[in-house]
Design a protein around this motif. Structure first.
Motif, PDB file in Angstrom:
ATOM      1  N   VAL A 142     -10.701   6.097 -14.544  1.00  0.00           N
ATOM      2  CA  VAL A 142     -10.514   4.719 -14.404  1.00  0.00           C
ATOM      3  C   VAL A 142     -11.474   3.751 -15.053  1.00  0.00           C
ATOM      4  O   VAL A 142     -11.340   2.597 -15.609  1.00  0.00           O
ATOM      5  N   ARG A 143     -12.832   4.152 -14.959  1.00  0.00           N
ATOM      6  CA  ARG A 143     -13.780   3.190 -15.557  1.00  0.00           C
ATOM      7  C   ARG A 143     -13.817   3.301 -17.209  1.00  0.00           C
ATOM      8  O   ARG A 143     -13.986   2.277 -17.727  1.00  0.00           O
ATOM      9  N   ASP A 144     -13.302   4.308 -17.593  1.00  0.00           N
ATOM     10  CA  ASP A 144     -13.101   4.354 -19.311  1.00  0.00           C
ATOM     11  C   ASP A 144     -12.061   3.657 -19.495  1.00  0.00           C
ATOM     12  O   ASP A 144     -12.061   2.805 -20.621  1.00  0.00           O
ATOM     13  N   ALA A 145     -10.844   3.430 -18.833  1.00  0.00           N
ATOM     14  CA  ALA A 145      -9.529   2.516 -18.969  1.00  0.00           C
ATOM     15  C   ALA A 145     -10.086   0.988 -18.758  1.00  0.00           C
ATOM     16  O   ALA A 145      -9.790   0.375 -19.803  1.00  0.00           O
ATOM     17  N   LEU A 146     -10.846   0.838 -17.815  1.00  0.00           N
ATOM     18  CA  LEU A 146     -11.419  -0.648 -17.861  1.00  0.00           C
ATOM     19  C   LEU A 146     -12.359  -1.055 -18.791  1.00  0.00           C
ATOM     20  O   LEU A 146     -12.442  -2.313 -19.484  1.00  0.00           O
ATOM     21  N   ARG A 147     -13.147  -0.233 -19.315  1.00  0.00           N
ATOM     22  CA  ARG A 147     -14.034  -0.581 -20.513  1.00  0.00           C
ATOM     23  C   ARG A 147     -13.214  -0.657 -21.730  1.00  0.00           C
ATOM     24  O   ARG A 147     -13.547  -1.722 -22.436  1.00  0.00           O
ATOM     25  N   LEU A 148     -12.204  -0.169 -22.055  1.00  0.00           N
ATOM     26  CA  LEU A 148     -11.316  -0.255 -22.981  1.00  0.00           C
ATOM     27  C   LEU A 148     -10.626  -1.660 -22.806  1.00  0.00           C
ATOM     28  O   LEU A 148     -10.238  -2.415 -23.820  1.00  0.00           O
ATOM     29  N   GLY A 149     -10.040  -2.060 -21.532  1.00  0.00           N
ATOM     30  CA  GLY A 149      -9.433  -3.125 -21.497  1.00  0.00           C
ATOM     31  C   GLY A 149     -10.257  -4.291 -21.708  1.00  0.00           C
ATOM     32  O   GLY A 149      -9.811  -5.627 -22.174  1.00  0.00           O
ATOM     33  N   ALA A 150     -11.463  -4.216 -21.044  1.00  0.00           N
ATOM     34  CA  ALA A 150     -12.528  -5.233 -21.213  1.00  0.00           C
ATOM     35  C   ALA A 150     -12.870  -5.612 -22.461  1.00  0.00           C
ATOM     36  O   ALA A 150     -13.042  -6.730 -22.897  1.00  0.00           O
ATOM     37  N   TYR A 151     -12.920  -4.553 -23.345  1.00  0.00           N
ATOM     38  CA  TYR A 151     -13.345  -4.761 -24.739  1.00  0.00           C
ATOM     39  C   TYR A 151     -12.256  -5.485 -25.551  1.00  0.00           C
ATOM     40  O   TYR A 151     -12.515  -6.767 -26.137  1.00  0.00           O
ATOM     41  N   GLN A 152     -10.878  -5.314 -25.231  1.00  0.00           N
ATOM     42  CA  GLN A 152      -9.950  -6.058 -25.908  1.00  0.00           C
ATOM     43  C   GLN A 152      -9.944  -7.469 -25.421  1.00  0.00           C
ATOM     44  O   GLN A 152      -9.621  -8.517 -26.117  1.00  0.00           O
ATOM     45  N   LEU A 153     -10.062  -7.821 -24.056  1.00  0.00           N
ATOM     46  CA  LEU A 153     -10.214  -9.181 -23.557  1.00  0.00           C
ATOM     47  C   LEU A 153     -11.371  -9.726 -24.336  1.00  0.00           C
ATOM     48  O   LEU A 153     -11.054 -10.985 -24.341  1.00  0.00           O
ATOM     49  N   LEU A 154     -12.408  -9.370 -24.248  1.00  0.00           N
ATOM     50  CA  LEU A 154     -13.414  -9.974 -24.798  1.00  0.00           C
ATOM     51  C   LEU A 154     -13.901  -9.940 -26.223  1.00  0.00           C
ATOM     52  O   LEU A 154     -14.546 -11.034 -26.715  1.00  0.00           O
ATOM     53  N   HIS A 155     -13.344  -9.091 -26.840  1.00  0.00           N
ATOM     54  CA  HIS A 155     -13.764  -8.897 -28.359  1.00  0.00           C
ATOM     55  C   HIS A 155     -12.653  -8.725 -29.423  1.00  0.00           C
ATOM     56  O   HIS A 155     -12.823  -8.399 -30.588  1.00  0.00           O
ATOM     57  N   THR A 156     -11.326  -9.004 -28.996  1.00  0.00           N
ATOM     58  CA  THR A 156     -10.346  -9.151 -29.863  1.00  0.00           C
ATOM     59  C   THR A 156      -9.410 -10.023 -29.591  1.00  0.00           C
ATOM     60  O   THR A 156      -9.435 -10.946 -28.468  1.00  0.00           O
ATOM     61  N   ARG A 157      -8.609 -10.394 -30.262  1.00  0.00           N
ATOM     62  CA  ARG A 157      -7.310 -11.322 -30.077  1.00  0.00           C
ATOM     63  C   ARG A 157      -6.107 -10.974 -29.460  1.00  0.00           C
ATOM     64  O   ARG A 157      -5.069 -11.631 -29.380  1.00  0.00           O
ATOM     65  N   VAL A 158      -6.349  -9.724 -28.939  1.00  0.00           N
ATOM     66  CA  VAL A 158      -5.059  -9.311 -28.376  1.00  0.00           C
ATOM     67  C   VAL A 158      -4.791 -10.137 -27.203  1.00  0.00           C
ATOM     68  O   VAL A 158      -5.926 -10.400 -26.436  1.00  0.00           O
ATOM     69  N   PRO A 159      -3.644 -10.660 -26.925  1.00  0.00           N
ATOM     70  CA  PRO A 159      -3.529 -11.438 -25.712  1.00  0.00           C
ATOM     71  C   PRO A 159      -3.922 -10.882 -24.492  1.00  0.00           C
ATOM     72  O   PRO A 159      -3.696  -9.687 -24.267  1.00  0.00           O
ATOM     73  N   ALA A 160      -4.410 -11.744 -23.398  1.00  0.00           N
ATOM     74  CA  ALA A 160      -4.889 -11.278 -22.339  1.00  0.00           C
ATOM     75  C   ALA A 160      -3.777 -10.382 -21.347  1.00  0.00           C
ATOM     76  O   ALA A 160      -4.071  -9.335 -20.900  1.00  0.00           O
ATOM     77  N   HIS A 161      -2.684 -10.936 -21.429  1.00  0.00           N
ATOM     78  CA  HIS A 161      -1.481 -10.336 -20.707  1.00  0.00           C
ATOM     79  C   HIS A 161      -1.466  -8.857 -21.138  1.00  0.00           C
ATOM     80  O   HIS A 161      -1.080  -7.874 -20.530  1.00  0.00           O
ATOM     81  N   ALA A 162      -1.378  -8.658 -22.587  1.00  0.00           N
ATOM     82  CA  ALA A 162      -1.148  -7.494 -23.251  1.00  0.00           C
ATOM     83  C   ALA A 162      -2.286  -6.455 -23.043  1.00  0.00           C
ATOM     84  O   ALA A 162      -2.067  -5.456 -22.933  1.00  0.00           O
ATOM     85  N   ALA A 163      -3.528  -7.184 -22.961  1.00  0.00           N
ATOM     86  CA  ALA A 163      -4.617  -6.145 -22.710  1.00  0.00           C
ATOM     87  C   ALA A 163      -4.463  -5.882 -21.232  1.00  0.00           C
ATOM     88  O   ALA A 163      -5.044  -4.525 -20.956  1.00  0.00           O
ATOM     89  N   VAL A 164      -4.313  -6.484 -20.484  1.00  0.00           N
ATOM     90  CA  VAL A 164      -4.428  -6.181 -18.882  1.00  0.00           C
ATOM     91  C   VAL A 164      -3.119  -5.557 -18.768  1.00  0.00           C
ATOM     92  O   VAL A 164      -3.189  -4.132 -17.858  1.00  0.00           O
ATOM     93  N   SER A 165      -1.990  -5.663 -19.104  1.00  0.00           N
ATOM     94  CA  SER A 165      -0.823  -4.635 -18.905  1.00  0.00           C
ATOM     95  C   SER A 165      -0.978  -3.329 -19.421  1.00  0.00           C
ATOM     96  O   SER A 165      -0.576  -2.281 -18.815  1.00  0.00           O
ATOM     97  N   SER A 166      -1.474  -3.089 -20.791  1.00  0.00           N
ATOM     98  CA  SER A 166      -1.746  -1.889 -21.279  1.00  0.00           C
ATOM     99  C   SER A 166      -2.717  -1.199 -20.478  1.00  0.00           C
ATOM    100  O   SER A 166      -2.639   0.009 -20.447  1.00  0.00           O
ATOM    101  N   THR A 167      -3.608  -1.841 -20.050  1.00  0.00           N
ATOM    102  CA  THR A 167      -4.655  -0.995 -19.527  1.00  0.00           C
ATOM    103  C   THR A 167      -4.454  -0.668 -17.934  1.00  0.00           C
ATOM    104  O   THR A 167      -4.532   0.422 -17.682  1.00  0.00           O
ATOM    105  N   VAL A 168      -3.565  -1.486 -17.193  1.00  0.00           N
ATOM    106  CA  VAL A 168      -2.884  -0.977 -16.062  1.00  0.00           C
ATOM    107  C   VAL A 168      -1.972   0.273 -16.297  1.00  0.00           C
ATOM    108  O   VAL A 168      -2.028   1.199 -15.373  1.00  0.00           O
TER     109      VAL A 168
END
Length: 516
Positions: A142-168
């Protein structure tokens, strides 16, 4: 377009490489102090990735779509790095091949993998704050999945809803009971951008500059302190170095002398001749291992800094004969390949020594069509091994095992694995190898001591101590004239330290010694 392929380089005790996205011009899409550079995948205006890259999805439970393949590949690579102490540059290519990912999808997976690993320290601090618990207490998958999701949220222009839903969706696969927790943590992360999180969590520059830089630019504090010391305490320049460490490194080719010229090679591969090394060619992307010039031995992948320090040995003034050269720590063979080619042009012969059997095989492969003798033995056995007699060689290279702090752009996971406690054993080995080199070189011959680290204990301290303990007369040769004329930022001599932010190379250190 072809998928990214492994890039083999040298300059540290480990075989080093990096992956490039398939599209030219690709860069890093972070929020702090970076140059947004479009290219590769399908970045939006401004150069950051959009969620349109990699939309192939596999069916999940209950008909719900599973994680798309690029994110799945990135997760598997990150998990292998943390679970198995794997190197991303070795596991990711295999994962991409297994998943059949090419082009934009492979580039997106590569960006997610390397970006997450580079920013790991900062991401963990943010996740700790967002979760209300130490990130180390979170279940590792779960920790590694959250790291991947947080990177998308903070360092890419992947929309927040896409980063969150794909990580979930990913957490649903690897830790089904934690989907609600993951959703809540990532929504908390999304409440602030990267700058705002750093402002909240990092100590101020005034009260704790090292702590601030470590959190803001995702490096361990001891590494930041070592960099600052090597840069004379200049925190502004230290900051520029840390920023550069978080950029994706360029791919450099070495045009082997006598086989192909740099200009000819650049034209052939669609690259550009290097700024400093007469053998360097810069690539904008792609899979260099697939290039005919690399496959047929006319060129190899090698950081320009490694080319410069190896070439410096061949340019040092020498008294007497000049036909016997020695590479005392030759694996995986990049410098041996360059030295062997130059030696062939000058009527000299290179002996390449490597203590690890598998790396000795790599050296033999790298020099297979050159007049190079490869010895599988310990370089410290000079005078004990009949094949390594004392006072025999005219030029000796010691590319010593080191912490590899100069190549953190290429091996981002290394910054989290190395510890200050590693220095004692490494510096002892460095002194022993340099002492053996000084025994191996004849009076009047020269030794080049090289490390891919700017840590002063591995550079200046090791060289001065080894010279003092060698028991033979030794003089330092000013290394600056052995590098290209007009090359900036070489310091006061006699040693030279190269830097990513000054020279665009790995942070290679060079000292040249002449035995009296």
């Amino acid at each position: 377009m072809s998928s990214p392929g492994p890039v083999r380089d040298e300059g540290s005790p480990d075989e080093r490489s990096d992956l490039r996205p398939a599209s030219p011009g690709d860069g890093q899409w972070g929020a702090r102090g970076r140059r947004d550079r479009p290219g590769g995948g399908r970045p939006t205006p401004g150069g950051r990735w959009s969620a349109r890259a990699g939309t192939d999805r596999r069916a999940g439970r209950g008909g719900r779509p599973a994680v798309d393949r690029p994110r799945q590949a990135a997760y598997e690579a990150i998990a292998a790095v943390h679970r198995d102490d794997a190197f991303a540059n070795l596991v990711l290519p295999a994962i991409l091949r297994e998943e059949g990912l090419t082009g934009r999808d492979a580039a997106f997976a590569t960006e997610l993998t390397y970006g997450t690993l580079r920013h790991l320290g900062t991401l963990d601090a943010i996740l700790t704050a967002a979760a209300g618990r130490d990130v180390q207490r979170i279940d590792p998958p779960v920790r590694d999945a959250l790291r991947l999701g947080a990177y998308q949220l903070l360092h890419t222009r992947v929309p927040a809803h896409a980063a969150v839903s794909s990580t979930v969706d990913l957490v649903r696969m690897v830790g089904p009971g934690a989907t609600g927790f993951a959703n809540a943590v990532l929504r908390e992360v999304a409440e602030r951008d990267a700058d705002a999180w750093v402002e909240r969590l990092a100590p101020s520059m005034e009260s704790d500059p090292i702590g601030h830089l470590a959190l803001a630019y995702s490096h361990p504090q001891w590494v930041v302190r070592a960099f600052a010391e090597a840069l004379g305490g200049d925190l502004g320049e230290t900051t520029r170095l840390l920023i550069e460490d978080n950029e994706r490194p360029p791919v450099h080719l070495c045009a082997r002398p006598g086989r192909v010229g740099a200009v000819e090679l650049a034209d052939e591969v669609g690259g550009a001749p290097g700024a400093f090394s007469p053998y360097a060619v810069y690539l904008s992307g792609g899979a260099p291992g697939d290039l005919p010039a690399v496959a047929d031995g006319r060129a190899h992948v090698q950081d320009e800094g490694s080319q410069l320090v190896a070439t410096a040995l061949t340019l040092a003034p020498l008294d007497g004969p000049d036909g016997r050269w020695l590479d005392l720590c030759a694996g995986p063979g990049g410098k041996a390949g360059l030295l062997g080619a130059i030696a062939a042009e000058r009527g000299a012969r290179l002996t390449a020594v490597e203590v690890a059997e598998h790396r000795a095989r790599l050296v033999a492969q790298a020099t297979r069509d050159l007049l190079v003798t490869v010895l599988h033995t310990d370089g410290r056995t000079v005078g004990q091994d009949a094949k390594l007699p004392e006072e025999h060689f005219d030029r000796v290279l010691v590319d010593a095992p080191c912490t590899g702090l100069g190549s953190l752009r290429r091996r981002p996971e290394s910054r989290w694995r190395r510890q200050p406690s590693d220095l004692s054993a490494l510096t002892r080995l460095q002194r022993e190898l340099l002492g053996a080199a000084l025994r191996a070189v004849r009076p009047g011959g020269v030794v080049a001591y090289v490390t891919c680290s700017p840590h002063t204990v591995e550079t200046h301290v090791t060289v001065t101590e080894a010279a003092r303990r060698s028991g033979v007369p030794v003089d330092f040769v000013d290394a600056r004239p052995l590098l290209p004329a007009g090359m900036p930022g070489l310091g006061d001599g006699p040693t030279v330290q190269l830097w990513p932010h000054r020279h665009g190379t790995d942070a290679m250190f060079l000292a040249v010694l002449r035995r009296g």
